[in-house]
Structures are given as structure tokens and as C-alpha cells.
Enzyme design. Structure first.
Site, PDB file in Angstrom:
ATOM      1  N   SER A 190       0.849  -1.392   0.094  1.00  0.00           N
ATOM      2  CA  SER A 190       0.097   0.060  -0.135  1.00  0.00           C
ATOM      3  C   SER A 190       0.777   1.315  -0.081  1.00  0.00           C
ATOM      4  CB  SER A 190      -1.032  -0.021   1.176  1.00  0.00           C
ATOM      5  OG  SER A 190      -0.208  -0.231   2.432  1.00  0.00           O
ATOM      6  N   HIS A 202       0.913   5.041   6.342  1.00  0.00           N
ATOM      7  CA  HIS A 202       0.736   5.863   4.967  1.00  0.00           C
ATOM      8  C   HIS A 202       0.756   7.152   5.019  1.00  0.00           C
ATOM      9  CE1 HIS A 202      -1.553   1.869   4.982  1.00  0.00           C
ATOM     10  NE2 HIS A 202      -1.104   1.663   3.910  1.00  0.00           N
ATOM     11  N   ASP A 253      -3.471   5.776  11.706  1.00  0.00           N
ATOM     12  CA  ASP A 253      -2.590   5.176  10.785  1.00  0.00           C
ATOM     13  C   ASP A 253      -1.208   6.290  10.703  1.00  0.00           C
ATOM     14  OD1 ASP A 253      -1.269   4.472   8.304  1.00  0.00           O
ATOM     15  OD2 ASP A 253      -2.898   4.846   6.976  1.00  0.00           O
TER      16      ASP A 253
END
Ligand code: NAG
Ligand code: NAG
Length: 362
Positions: free
Chosen positions: A106, A335, A332
Site C-alpha cells: 500500500s 501511510h 495510521d
């Protein structure tokens, strides 16, 4: 007399034009693009998330409610040269008829999405297609006959279902056949090597005829990377295909690393480590591994390392924190928000392709 003045002006104009070229292009050929500092820059970001209505929700921090915006306004300044500003139309012209593919996890998706946003922002009137089917996402610009593809493949080596279970094969790369047709390939892998328990998508590790229940993950990673560089060494024709490795993207889960002992995550981080060249928490454990494996290639010039690890470590402010995953489903710090840090990775990709030793392709 008047004539003399005019020619002096003319000559000095020429002179300043050529020194401008030298400044922005000349020494960029030999400059280490990854050694530098982050500086506040009003002219950033390169696009707004509203310019990019196909942006994945998990990266769309401002629409998910992130209130601060300093993090949008930093540009990367190499110490020895000036990073050229991204010029999407130029990129598309040079890539006409060609295809680019990101292969990885990702974090690759993050960079792919950033590049598609940057390109679309440069040619907003030009049609595009955005197709997501299974593990493959394909974004095209038909006017330029350019494809920008994302292939999800988190280990690069194979995971195969066999009778006994799912086997992670450290010495086998079947996807390679598919990779060969692309003109530019950008690979990444790391985060999934750490997953254990329910998030671990394999039951055994196999190398040669030996099967293991588990293995030191950094050791397994190094073996797989070695399989990957062997694949590059024996399959890539550098006159046709340019290969990049997106260095490992760092997390920010522990404030001790950047001198805020109480911070348990990247929550509320609004500023990078400004003026720093090195991360106080030290280098990333994968850096030496990546470096060693690339050096051991029979032709190390086949892979250009996008050495993003250290300078991304300085961007503790760049993660979605609670403004990822469509709102508040967890924290998160892995990312990156878009617009944001991966835009710089793509500026560096552009600089490497256009200005550094890769320019003979495009
Ligand atoms: C990557 O960049 C960092 C920071 O400039 C540097 O210390 C490191 O040696 C670089 N790694 C490689 C393989 O060039
Ligand atoms: C692995 O197994 C195959 C067949 O089972 C055998 O032919 C081969 O020699 C073995 N390789 C090694 C390195 O032991």
C-alpha cells in the site's frame, strides 16, 4: 555607444540564462538528490485533493477532516542542487506510448495515487481512465498513450497455496513474466514482512528444498530481495526497461525516536523535523539490507534506489493519523496524506528519469 550598451545587455542576458540552466539542470546530474532538508514553501502543495476526485479515501486527509495544513507546505531541498519542479505535461510527452508500473504494497499504492493526481492536475482537460480490477489498478491518459499501473504484490516473491498451507517461497518470482512488458518499474516491499498472527498471509516459508515454520523476518526479507535482484540481473534489458526500488517508507509510532518521549503515535504532529538531516531515532533497520543487496548485483546500475527512507523519517507530520481510513478507524502512522510526502518521491522519480543517468530512455 548605444550599440555597445545593447550588446553588453544582450551578452549578460545570455550569460544569466545559461547560468540559470546550469543551476537547475547542469549539476543535478551528479547531485545526491536524497541529501538535504525540508523547507517551508508557500508554493506547495502541487495540487489540492479537490483536483483529484479519484483519490483513495484513506489518503484524503483534508476531506477526512484533518484541520491543520502546514504539512502540505514543505518542499524538499537537496543540499547540492535544486530539485526541478514537477512538470506533468513534459513527463507525459516524454513517456508517450510507454507504460509505468508500481509493484508492491500500500506504500506503492500511495505513490501511484500521488503520481496519478500530479499528472491529472497537470493536464486537467485531458481524458483519463481509472480501472481497478483485483490486484491491478490501471490509470491511463489516452491522449498521450501513457499507462500508470499499480500491481499489488506485497512480498515480490511468490506465495503459493499447497496442500499443507500457504507457502512463502523466498526463491521464486512468477510475476516476473508480467513485469517484463513495462518501460518503467518501481518496486517496494517491507511492511508485510513484519505481519504475524492473523495478518500474516502465509503458513510456511520455503527456500530451496527447506521449509520453515518461521524465520527472522529481516533475514527472510534479505533473501527475497536477493531473489528479486537476481531476477532483475537476468531479465532486465536496460535499453528497454528502467527499474527503481522505492526505499522503505518509515512509520512514526514512537515519539522517543524524534525526541517527544510521551508521543505514542504520530497524532497531532503538525511539523516535520525542520533543518534536520538525520533522524534522531537512527537509520531504519532495512536500510543496510537494501544497500547490501543492491551492491551485490552483478550489474548494480540496473536499479536506481529512490532513497526515500531518511528524508521521509523527518516527516512525522505527514501521516493520516486518525484522518485516514475514511475517518476514525484507528491510527495510521504508516501511510501518507495526499497531497503530501509521496509527491516528493514522485518529483525525485521525475528528476531521476529526466535529469539523471536514466534520461536516455525518455
Ligand atoms: C540514502 O540517503 C541517506 C541520507 O542522505 C544516506 O545517509 C544514505 O547513505 C543513502 N543510501 C544510499 C544507499 O545511497
Ligand atoms: C531438491 O529436491 C529435488 C527433488 O526432490 C532434488 O532433485 C534436488 O537435488 C534438491 N536440491 C537440493 C539443493 O537439495
Amino acid at each position: 555607444m548605444a550599440e555597445f550598451t545593447i550588446s553588453v545587455i544582450f551578452v549578460s542576458l545570455l550569460f544569466s540564462l545559461s547560468s540559470l540552466t546550469v543551476e537547475s539542470e547542469g549539476n543535478i546530474n551528479s547531485c545526491d538528490l536524497f541529501d538535504g532538508i525540508w523547507v517551508y514553501d508557500e508554493s506547495y502543495p502541487l495540487y489540492e485533493s479537490s483536483d483529484c476526485d479519484f483519490i483513495e479515501k484513506q489518503f484524503d486527509c483534508s476531506n477526512n477532516g484533518r484541520p491543520d495544513n502546514f504539512y502540505l507546505k514543505y518542499s524538499w531541498q537537496p543540499s547540492a542542487c535544486k530539485l526541478p519542479r514537477f512538470h506533468g505535461e513534459d513527463f507525459l510527452e516524454r513517456m508517450r506510448g510507454k507504460s509505468i508500473m508500481f509493484v508492491g504494497d500500500s506504500l506503492s499504492l500511495n505513490q501511484w495515487q500521488s503520481l496519478t493526481c500530479m499528472l491529472h492536475k497537470s493536464v486537467p482537460q485531458s481524458q483519463y481512465t481509472d480501472d481497478r480490477t483485483g490486484l491491478l489498478s490501471t490509470f491511463t491518459f489516452p491522449e498521450y498513450d501513457v499507462k500508470v499501473v499499480m500491481s499489488r504484490n506485497v512480498f515480490l516473491v511468490d506465495v503459493v497455496d499447497e496442500n499443507g498451507g500457504r507457502v512463502l517461497k523466498l526463491d521464486s518470482i512468477q510475476a516476473g513474466q508480467f513485469w517484463k512488458q513495462f518501460d518503467v518499474l518501481i518496486f517496494d516491499s517491507w511492511h508485510w514482512w513484519l505481519h504475524a498472527g492473523r495478518r500474516q498471509p502465509w503458513d510456511f516459508i520455503q527456500e530451496g528444498n527447506k521449509t520453515y515454520k518461521d524465520m527472522d523476518r529481516l533475514v527472510a526479507y534479505e533473501k527475497a530481495l536477493k531473489t528479486w535482484t537476481n531476477w532483475v540481473d537476468s531479465n532486465v534489458d536496460p535499453s528497454k526497461t528502467k527499474v527503481f526500488f522505492q526505499g522503505v517508507s518509515p512509520d512514526h509510532m514512537d515519539g522517543k525516536e524524534w525526541g517527544e518521549v510521551r508521543a505514542k503515535s504520530c497524532a497531532n504532529e503538525e511539523r516535520p523535523l525542520e533543518g534536520h538531516k538525520k533522524y534522531p531515532g537512527g537509520s531504519h533497520p532495512t536500510e543496510l539490507v537494501v544497500e547490501r543487496v543492491l551492491k551485490e548485483m552483478s550489474n548494480p546500475n540496473l536499479v536506481y534506489l529512490l532513497n526515500i527512507t531518511t528524508f521521509s523519517q523527518l516527516r512525522k507530520d505527514g501521516h493520516p493519523s486518525v484522518y485516514g481510513h475514511g475517518g476514525h478507524r484507528g491510527m495510521d502512522c504508516t501511510h501518507w496524506c495526499l497531497p503530501g510526502v509521496p509527491d516528493t518521491w514522485n518529483q525525485l522519480l521525475y528528476a531521476a528519469l529526466v535529469y539523471q543517468n536514466y534520461h536516455y530512455l525518455i
